[in-house]
Design a protein around this motif. Structure first.
Motif, PDB file in Angstrom:
ATOM      1  N   ALA A  44     -12.495 -47.443  74.745  1.00 53.86           N
ATOM      2  CA  ALA A  44     -11.170 -47.712  75.311  1.00 53.86           C
ATOM      3  C   ALA A  44     -11.182 -47.730  76.835  1.00 53.86           C
ATOM      4  O   ALA A  44     -10.343 -48.367  77.467  1.00 53.86           O
TER       5      ALA A  44
ATOM      6  N   ASP B  14      -2.292 -42.195  80.772  1.00 54.81           N
ATOM      7  CA  ASP B  14      -2.338 -42.962  79.534  1.00 54.81           C
ATOM      8  C   ASP B  14      -2.469 -44.429  79.945  1.00 54.81           C
ATOM      9  O   ASP B  14      -2.199 -44.811  81.093  1.00 54.81           O
TER      10      ASP B  14
ATOM     11  N   SER C 285      -4.178 -46.203  68.095  1.00 53.93           N
ATOM     12  CA  SER C 285      -5.402 -45.989  68.875  1.00 53.93           C
ATOM     13  C   SER C 285      -6.259 -44.858  68.317  1.00 53.93           C
ATOM     14  O   SER C 285      -7.348 -44.609  68.813  1.00 53.93           O
TER      15      SER C 285
ATOM     16  N   GLU D 195       0.876 -45.351  65.689  1.00 55.12           N
ATOM     17  CA  GLU D 195       1.339 -45.236  67.073  1.00 55.12           C
ATOM     18  C   GLU D 195       2.375 -46.315  67.404  1.00 55.12           C
ATOM     19  O   GLU D 195       2.320 -47.410  66.875  1.00 55.12           O
TER      20      GLU D 195
ATOM     21  N   ARG E  97       8.714 -45.194  74.134  1.00 55.90           N
ATOM     22  CA  ARG E  97       7.857 -44.169  74.761  1.00 55.90           C
ATOM     23  C   ARG E  97       7.568 -44.437  76.234  1.00 55.90           C
ATOM     24  O   ARG E  97       7.243 -43.517  76.959  1.00 55.90           O
TER      25      ARG E  97
HETATM   26  C1  BGC Z   1      -2.342 -44.181  73.628  1.00 58.22           C
HETATM   27  C2  BGC Z   1      -3.419 -43.190  74.006  1.00 58.22           C
HETATM   28  C3  BGC Z   1      -4.769 -43.844  73.922  1.00 58.22           C
HETATM   29  C4  BGC Z   1      -4.779 -45.063  74.831  1.00 58.22           C
HETATM   30  C5  BGC Z   1      -6.110 -45.789  74.852  1.00 58.22           C
HETATM   31  C6  BGC Z   1      -2.466 -45.493  74.380  1.00 58.22           C
HETATM   32  O1  BGC Z   1      -1.672 -46.466  73.770  1.00 58.22           O
HETATM   33  O2  BGC Z   1      -1.076 -43.623  73.867  1.00 58.22           O
HETATM   34  O3  BGC Z   1      -3.351 -42.076  73.157  1.00 58.22           O
HETATM   35  O4  BGC Z   1      -5.773 -42.934  74.264  1.00 58.22           O
HETATM   36  O5  BGC Z   1      -3.790 -45.963  74.372  1.00 58.22           O
HETATM   37  O6  BGC Z   1      -6.340 -46.465  73.679  1.00 58.22           O
END
Ligand code: BGC
Length: 741
Positions: A86, A283, A407, A481, A215
C-alpha cells in the motif's frame, strides 16, 4: 505428514505450488557497519541523531512522504523498488537507510495474490479480542510480522483500535471491541507481536474513526473527559504496551480540525501526554495542509507528496516550518527503524511464507475466539458417535468461510471459494476462504448423513431441514471499509431463513459469521448459537471442533449485542441521511459527503456502559460466553495495600475448560459514572473439579477518571465497589475498596 493433514492443506499447497514467485524489486543491501550510527550499543535516539547530522534537506524531505499511490490506483506509476504494497517511501542509500515498504496487514497481508504470493488469513481482530488472550494477540501479530518479513516488507499498517462505539461501523471487525482496556491491551500485544519480528508496527486510526459514513468529512464532537476515558484510553494502553513505530492519523475531523493536523490529538495528547516516540503517518490521502499538519504533529504523508514533498521543503526554507520540526519528524521515523531492527536486520530475501505454520496459528486463535451464546438443553456438543443426520445450511458452508473487505482484505488461496479466479480480491465483493465447514462436519461424523442446502430459499431450506436430526444454519454479515450498516439485522433475508428452519427442525443451531453484532429475532426458537466472527483460513475446522466438543468454547463477547438499533445511543448513524441523498443522486461511491457533525453524546458510555447507565437490557452482554463445563466463583478478597484482588475459581463440570474471569469497578459517586468498568481479567484453564486462587492487580489508571481541570488522570478518594464474575451482567462476587487521599 499423514494423508488427512495433507488433504486439509490442499488449497494452501495448491496456491503455493502454482503461484509463480515474483520478486518485486532487488532486495537492498544492509547498511555498512562502519557508519557511526551502526554502533548497536547506542540508543535508537542517539543513532537517529547521528544519521540526521549527515542528511541533506532533500534527503530529509524524501523520508517524510510516500512515493505515490502505486499499485493501489490503476495507472499510477509504481516505483521500481516498491515491494508493491500500500505504501513506499524510498530510503537514503548513501547513508545505508533502507526503503520503507508498508503493507496493509490488519488480519493478514493484503494484495499478496497480486504479487503471486500467499498470506495467512487470521480471524478478524474482533474475533481476536473475543479470546481475551494476550498470548493469542501476540501470536496474531507474530504471524503478520513473520509473513511481512518473508515477503520483503518492513512496516505493517494494521493495529486498528478505534472503539466499537457504533456496531454498525463497517470496520468493526478490524477493531478490538468496545472496551478501552480490552481493546488497548489486545491491540498493544498484537503490535508487539508484529515488532517481535523486526518489522515496524502501527496502530490506527487515531482517533475517533468510529464510523465509515462520511469518514473524510465528519467532525466528531465529544467532551474531553469522555474522549480521554474512551477511545484515547484504548490508544494510550496499546501504545504503552507496544511502543509502536507508527500511529496512523485518521480521516475524520475531531473538534473542528482534521485528525492529521489536530494539535490536541497529535501534540497535546499523543506526543506530550502519552509520550509517543514514533512517527505519525497519515491515512491514505488524509493530509490536508503543509504548515498546519507539520506544526500540529503529523510526521509522514502517505501515500503521496502533495503536502510534505516540495511544499514542505519550501516551508522549511522560508522558516514557516522550523527546521528543527523537520528533524523531529525524521528523528521519529529513524528511531522507529532502529528500535525495531529494520536497519540492523533488514528483510534480505523474499521467500514463500510458511503457510502450514500460519494455518496452525490461525486455527489455534480461531478456536479460542468462538463464543457460545446459547446452548439450550445441552444440545452442543454434538456426539460424533450418536448423531444420525445433520442438515448444513447457508452461507456457502459447502465451500468456505467469509472474510472482511476493504483495505484489510486478504486474498484467498486459489481465489475466492465462491468464484474461483486466482488473483487479487475485489474491494467490496465478499471473499470466502476454502475452509468448508461442511467438509469438517462430515469428517467429524463419518457415520452420519450430512448434506448441504444453500439457504437461498427459506421455504426450500426448511423442507430440507425437516428430515434431519439436527440443522446447522450458517448466517453471515459481510462488512467492508467505507460502508456502514443501517441496521443490526442480518442482510439478505437470513432472519427469515433461520426462522423457517427453526420452525421445521427443533434442533436448530445457528453459526454467525459476522463482522459485528446482529439482532436475533429468532433467538427463542433455536437451540444453540455460536459467534464465529470471520474465523480465518482454518475457520471451518475450528467451527467443527467446537460443534463436536473437541474444543471447549472459551471466547467471550468483546462487544455488546443489542436487541435492536433502537437501543443504541444513536438509532441512526450520523450522516446516513446525507449518504442516502448521495446514493439517490447516483453520485460515485467515493464522492465525499458534505461536512457534518457526529456528536458522541454518549461520551465514555460505550457499549455495556451505555446499556447499564440507561437501564437497557442487551441481547447478549459484553463479556458473556458459555462453556461445555461450568465454573464457580468464591471468596473475593480485596487487598488495598497491594491494590489487587484475589478470588477462587473452580471448574465444577465434567470437562476441562478455560474461563475468562472478569473484574469490574464501580467508582465512588463523585466520579459521576452510573456504570461499572472493566479493570482486570484473566483466562484460566481448569481440569474438571480443579480450582485455582486467582490474583489480579488493579492498575491505578484503570480506576482513574480524567480530571479536565488538572488535565490528567486522577484517582478519586472514596469507596469503590469491586465486582467479579463471568460477564458484565453477572458478577456474583462484590467487595469494597477504599482509596485514601
Ligand atoms: C484505510 C487505511 C489503510 C489505507 C491504505 C485507507 O483507506 O483507511 O486503514 O491502511 O487505506 O490502504
Amino acid at each position: 505428514m499423514p494423508i488427512s493433514k495433507i488433504v486439509r492443506y490442499v488449497p494452501v499447497i495448491f496456491t503455493v505450488l502454482f503461484l509463480v514467485f515474483v520478486p518485486a524489486a532487488a532486495p537492498q543491501t544492509p547498511a555498512p557497519q562502519n557508519f557511526p550510527w551502526m554502533n548497536r550499543s547506542l540508543s535508537s535516539d542517539e543513532r537517529a541523531d547521528l544519521v540526521i547530522q549527515q542528511m541533506t534537506l532533500d534527503e530529509k524531505i524524501q523520508l517524510v512522504h510516500g512515493a505515490g499511490w502505486g499499485v493501489l490506483r490503476p495507472g499510477a506509476p509504481v516505483p521500481a523498488r516498491s515491494n508493491l504494497g500500500a505504501g513506499y517511501t524510498p530510503g537514503v542509500d548513501r547513508l545505508g537507510i533502507p526503503d520503507i515498504n508498508l503493507a496493509d496487514s490488519a488480519v493478514g497481508i493484503r494484495l499478496a495474490a497480486m504479487q503471486s504470493r500467499y498470506a495467512t488469513l487470521l480471524p478478524s481482530t474482533l474475533g481476536l479480542a473475543a479470546t481475551w488472550d494476550l498470548d493469542s494477540a501476540t501470536l496474531f501479530g507474530t504471524v503478520i510480522g513473520r509473513e511481512l518479513r518473508d515477503q520483503g516488507y518492513n512496516m505493517s499498517i494494521g493495529g486498528g483500535v478505534d472503539l466499537a462505539r457504533e456496531p454498525r461501523n463497517g470496520r468493526t471487525w478490524e477493531y478490538a471491541g468496545e472496551d478501552p482496556l480490552l481493546a488497548g491491551t489486545i491491540v498493544g500485544h498484537l503490535a508487539k507481536g508484529v515488532q517481535s519480528q523486526q518489522v515496524m508496527g502501527d496502530i490506527k486510526h487515531y482517533a475517533f474513526n468510529d464510523q465509515e459514513t462520511g469518514r473524510t468529512t465528519v467532525n466528531v464532537l465529544i467532551d474531553k473527559r469522555a474522549a480521554r476515558e474512551s477511545d484515547l484510553l484504548a490508544f494510550q494502553i496499546a501504545i504503552g504496551i507496544a511502543d509502536p513505530a507508527g500511529v496512523m492519523c485518521a480521516y475524520n475531523k475531531f473538534e473542528g480540525d482534521y485528525a492529521c493536523e489536530n494539535d490536541y490529538l497529535l501534540n497535546e495528547v499523543l506526543k506530550k501526554d502519552l509520550r509517543f516516540k514514533g512517527f505519525v503517518l497519515s491515512d491514505w490521502d488524509g493530509t490536508h495542509s503543509t504548515v498546519k499538519a507539520a506544526k500540529n504533529g503529523m510526521d509522514m504523508e502517505q501515500p503521496g507528496d502533495g503536502f510534505f514533498g516540495a511544499p514542505l521543503k519550501k516551508a522549511v526554507e522560508s522558516g514557516e516550518v522550523p527546521p528543527a520540526r523537520l528533524d523531529d519528524m525524521v528523528h521519529r521515523i529513524l528511531r522507529g527503524m532502529f528500535a525495531t531492527g529494520v536497519i540492523d536486520n533488514p528483510p534480505l530475501l523474499r521467500r514463500v511464507v510458511d503457510p502450514f505454520r500460519g494455518l496452525e496459528d490461525a486455527q489455534q486463535i480461531a478456536e479460542k475466539s468462538i463464543v457460545l451464546l446459547k446452548n439450550a438443553d445441552g444440545l452442543l456438543p454434538l456426539s460424533a458417535a450418536n448423531v444420525k443426520s445433520i442438515a448444513v445450511i447457508g452461507s456457502h458452508a459447502d465451500v468456505g468461510v467469509l472474510s472482511g473487505g476493504g483495505s484489510a482484505q486478504v486474498d484467498a488461496p486459489g481465489g475466492n471459494a465462491i468464484d474461483p479466479q486466482p488473483g487479487v480480491s475485489d474491494w467490496d465483493k465478499p471473499v470466502y476462504f476454502p475452509s468448508a465447514p461442511l467438509k469438517f462436519i462430515r469428517k467429524k461424523a463419518p457415520g452420519a448423513k450430512v448434506e448441504f442446502n444453500p439457504g437461498t430459499d427459506p421455504a426450500a431450506a426448511a423442507a430440507f431441514a425437516k428430515s434431519y436430526e439436527v440443522a446447522v444454519v450458517f448466517v453471515n454479515q459481510y462488512m467492508c471499509e467505507d460502508r456502514d450498516f443501517e441496521t443490526l439485522s442480518l442482510p439478505d433475508h437470513q432472519d427469515a431463513l433461520v426462522a423457517a428452519v427453526a420452525a421445521a427442525n427443533p434442533h436448530t443451531i445457528v453459526v454467525l459469521e459476522t463482522g459485528s453484532t446482529v439482532s436475533m429475532p429468532w433467538l427463542g426458537n433455536v437451540k444453540a448459537v455460536l459467534a464465529a466472527w470471520y474465523p480465518g483460513i482454518a475457520g471451518g475446522e475450528a467451527i467443527a471442533n467446537i460443534l463436536f466438543g473437541d474444543i471447549n468454547p472459551s471466547g467471550k463477547l468483546p462487544i455488546t449485542f443489542a436487541k435492536s438499533e433502537a437501543d443504541l445511543p444513536h438509532p441512526q448513524i450520523a450522516g446516513m441521511d446525507l449518504k442516502r441523498k448521495a446514493q439517490a443522486a447516483k453520485l460515485p461511491g467515493w464522492t465525499p459527503l458534505p461536512p457534518f457533525d457526529a456528536n458522541y453524546t454518549e461520551g465514555a458510555k460505550v457499549g455495556y456502559k451505555w446499556f447499564e447507565a440507561e437501564n437497557k437490557e442487551p441481547l447478549f452482554p459484553f463479556g458473556f460466553g458459555l462453556s461445555y463445563t461450568a465454573f464457580a466463583y468464591s471468596g473475593l478478597k480485596v487487598d488495598e495495600k497491594q491494590c489487587q484482588v484475589t478470588f477462587r475459581l473452580q471448574n465444577t463440570g465434567s470437562r476441562p475448560g478455560a474461563e475468562i474471569a472478569e473484574v469490574y469497578a464501580q467508582l465512588p459517586s463523585a466520579g459521576g459514572e452510573s456504570y461499572k468498568r472493566l479493570v482486570a481479567w484473566d483466562r484460566i484453564e481448569l481440569a474438571p473439579g480443579e480450582s485455582k486462587l486467582v490474583t489480579l492487580p488493579l492498575h491505578p489508571l484503570y480506576l482513574s477518571i480524567f480530571d479536565e481541570k488538572k488535565d490528567a488522570f486522577t484517582q478519586l478518594p472514596g469507596e469503590y465497589k469491586i465486582l467479579v464474575g463471568p460477564s458484565s451482567s453477572e458478577t456474583p462476587l462484590t467487595a469494597p475498596l477504599q482509596v485514601h487521599n
